[in-house]
Design a protein around this motif. Structure first.
Motif, PDB file in Angstrom:
ATOM      1  N   GLY A 106       3.504   3.516  -9.073  1.00  0.00           N
ATOM      2  CA  GLY A 106       2.772   2.278  -8.848  1.00  0.00           C
ATOM      3  C   GLY A 106       1.251   2.231  -9.324  1.00  0.00           C
ATOM      4  N   GLU A 107       0.965   1.971 -10.602  1.00  0.00           N
ATOM      5  CA  GLU A 107      -0.154   1.878 -10.934  1.00  0.00           C
ATOM      6  C   GLU A 107      -1.112   0.821 -10.365  1.00  0.00           C
ATOM      7  N   ALA A 108      -2.630   1.169 -10.164  1.00  0.00           N
ATOM      8  CA  ALA A 108      -3.501   0.324  -9.376  1.00  0.00           C
ATOM      9  C   ALA A 108      -2.959  -0.186  -8.450  1.00  0.00           C
ATOM     10  N   MET A 109      -2.629   0.637  -7.394  1.00  0.00           N
ATOM     11  CA  MET A 109      -1.897  -0.152  -6.120  1.00  0.00           C
ATOM     12  C   MET A 109      -3.071  -0.657  -5.202  1.00  0.00           C
ATOM     13  N   ALA A 110      -4.008   0.040  -4.855  1.00  0.00           N
ATOM     14  CA  ALA A 110      -5.259  -0.409  -4.006  1.00  0.00           C
ATOM     15  C   ALA A 110      -6.317  -0.543  -4.690  1.00  0.00           C
ATOM     16  N   SER A 111      -6.582  -0.156  -6.104  1.00  0.00           N
ATOM     17  CA  SER A 111      -7.762  -0.152  -6.739  1.00  0.00           C
ATOM     18  C   SER A 111      -7.618  -0.353  -8.165  1.00  0.00           C
ATOM     19  N   ARG A 112      -8.502  -0.807  -9.046  1.00  0.00           N
ATOM     20  CA  ARG A 112      -8.347  -0.941 -10.428  1.00  0.00           C
ATOM     21  C   ARG A 112      -9.754  -1.363 -11.101  1.00  0.00           C
ATOM     22  N   TRP A 113      -9.501  -1.084 -12.527  1.00  0.00           N
ATOM     23  CA  TRP A 113     -10.781  -1.307 -13.354  1.00  0.00           C
ATOM     24  C   TRP A 113     -10.448  -2.826 -13.914  1.00  0.00           C
ATOM     25  N   ASN A 114     -11.532  -3.439 -13.615  1.00  0.00           N
ATOM     26  CA  ASN A 114     -11.553  -4.879 -13.936  1.00  0.00           C
ATOM     27  C   ASN A 114     -11.916  -5.313 -15.609  1.00  0.00           C
TER      28      ASN A 114
END
Length: 280
Positions: free
Chosen positions: A195-203
């Motif tokens: 599960g990539e970018a579950m709780a945080s990600r790069w915008n």
């Protein structure tokens, strides 16, 4: 390097396909860089690496660890050795706007299936990897959604491709990144799901890291848990992106995913070096 798929599958068939479940602790990481720290690398039980760097991987292998080589099923970067042949065959489409050096793949094209099964995967395994990490399977769903007529059957072709790889290499380790449209069908053919970018990600628009909503997290968690219910041996991994100098938030991301029963890793978007989990 294009070893026969049947021969390679038979050679690797001595390894049993059992993996750690959600209740076990499994430390894993991703590093696509060319200068992976061998001391850090050997501290992980599972490591995803870029296989096209000219280097030995034995120094990166810890006792009992497994190494997976990266392969993108939904797009092909221009620097890959098989790019030109696939382009000539008409298997490649438009560039990915977020990664302009990569072109989307028509997963239905027979040249792509042949390349994956007879050339790309065997080449990775011949380097000593225990299996593959499948990226960009989400592209199939996105392409069908954007153009249902011209791209009809992309998801089905992706699931068929994974089935073909599993049939050719029955005992290698396979991790798939997301690919939620295909996941219900392939859950019993893979060993790990990410599960990539579950709780945080790069915008990509604001060019900064951001936390995701609880509902976004739950959407992925529900699908990961459903896949594990279908395949109880499936290892469920998570990958979150954050600033490494914000140790408190990085630690909180690890804690959240681990409390949910997942195997977490937190890194920067570049994924070009290993970032150890903060302690204390």
């Amino acid at each position: 390097m294009a070893a026969g798929a049947g021969v390679m599958g038979a050679a690797l068939g001595l390894r049993p396909r059992t993996v750690s479940g959600a209740g076990d602790t499994l430390r894993w990481a991703v590093d696509y860089g060319a200068a992976t720290d061998p001391v850090l690398a050997r501290s992980y039980s599972l490591l995803v690496l870029e296989p096209h760097h000219a280097r030995p991987i034995t120094p990166l292998r810890g006792a009992g660890s497994r190494l997976l080589g990266y392969v993108s099923f939904g797009e092909v970067e221009r620097n890959r050795p098989y790019f030109a042949a696939l382009d000539r065959a008409g298997a490649l489409g438009k560039p990915n706007p977020n990664w302009p050096d990569a072109r989307f793949v028509d997963l239905r094209h027979p040249a792509w299936t042949k390349a994956v099964v007879t050339t790309i995967v065997p080449a990775i395994l011949s380097l000593g990897y225990d299996g593959i990490f499948i990226d960009t399977m989400d592209n199939a769903e996105a392409m069908e959604r954007q153009n249902p007529t011209d791209n009809k059957g992309m998801v089905a072709a992706g699931t068929a491709l994974i089935a073909a790889v599993r049939a050719a290499f029955p005992a290698i380790r396979i991790m798939m990144n997301r690919g939620y449209a295909a996941l219900p069908t392939v859950a019993d053919r893979i060993d790990y799901v990410l599960g990539e970018a579950m709780a945080s990600r790069w915008n990509f628009a604001s060019k900064q890291y951001e936390l995701l909503s609880d509902s976004d997290w739950q959407w992925q968690a529900d699908r990961l848990r459903a896949a594990q219910a279908a395949n109880p041996t499936l290892g469920v991994m998570t990958l979150d992106y954050w600033k490494p100098d914000d140790r408190a938030q990085v630690a909180a991301l690890y804690a959240r995913e681990r409390a949910a029963g997942f195997h977490p890793y937190v890194a920067t978007l570049a994924l070009d070096r290993l970032w150890p989990e903060p302690h204390g």
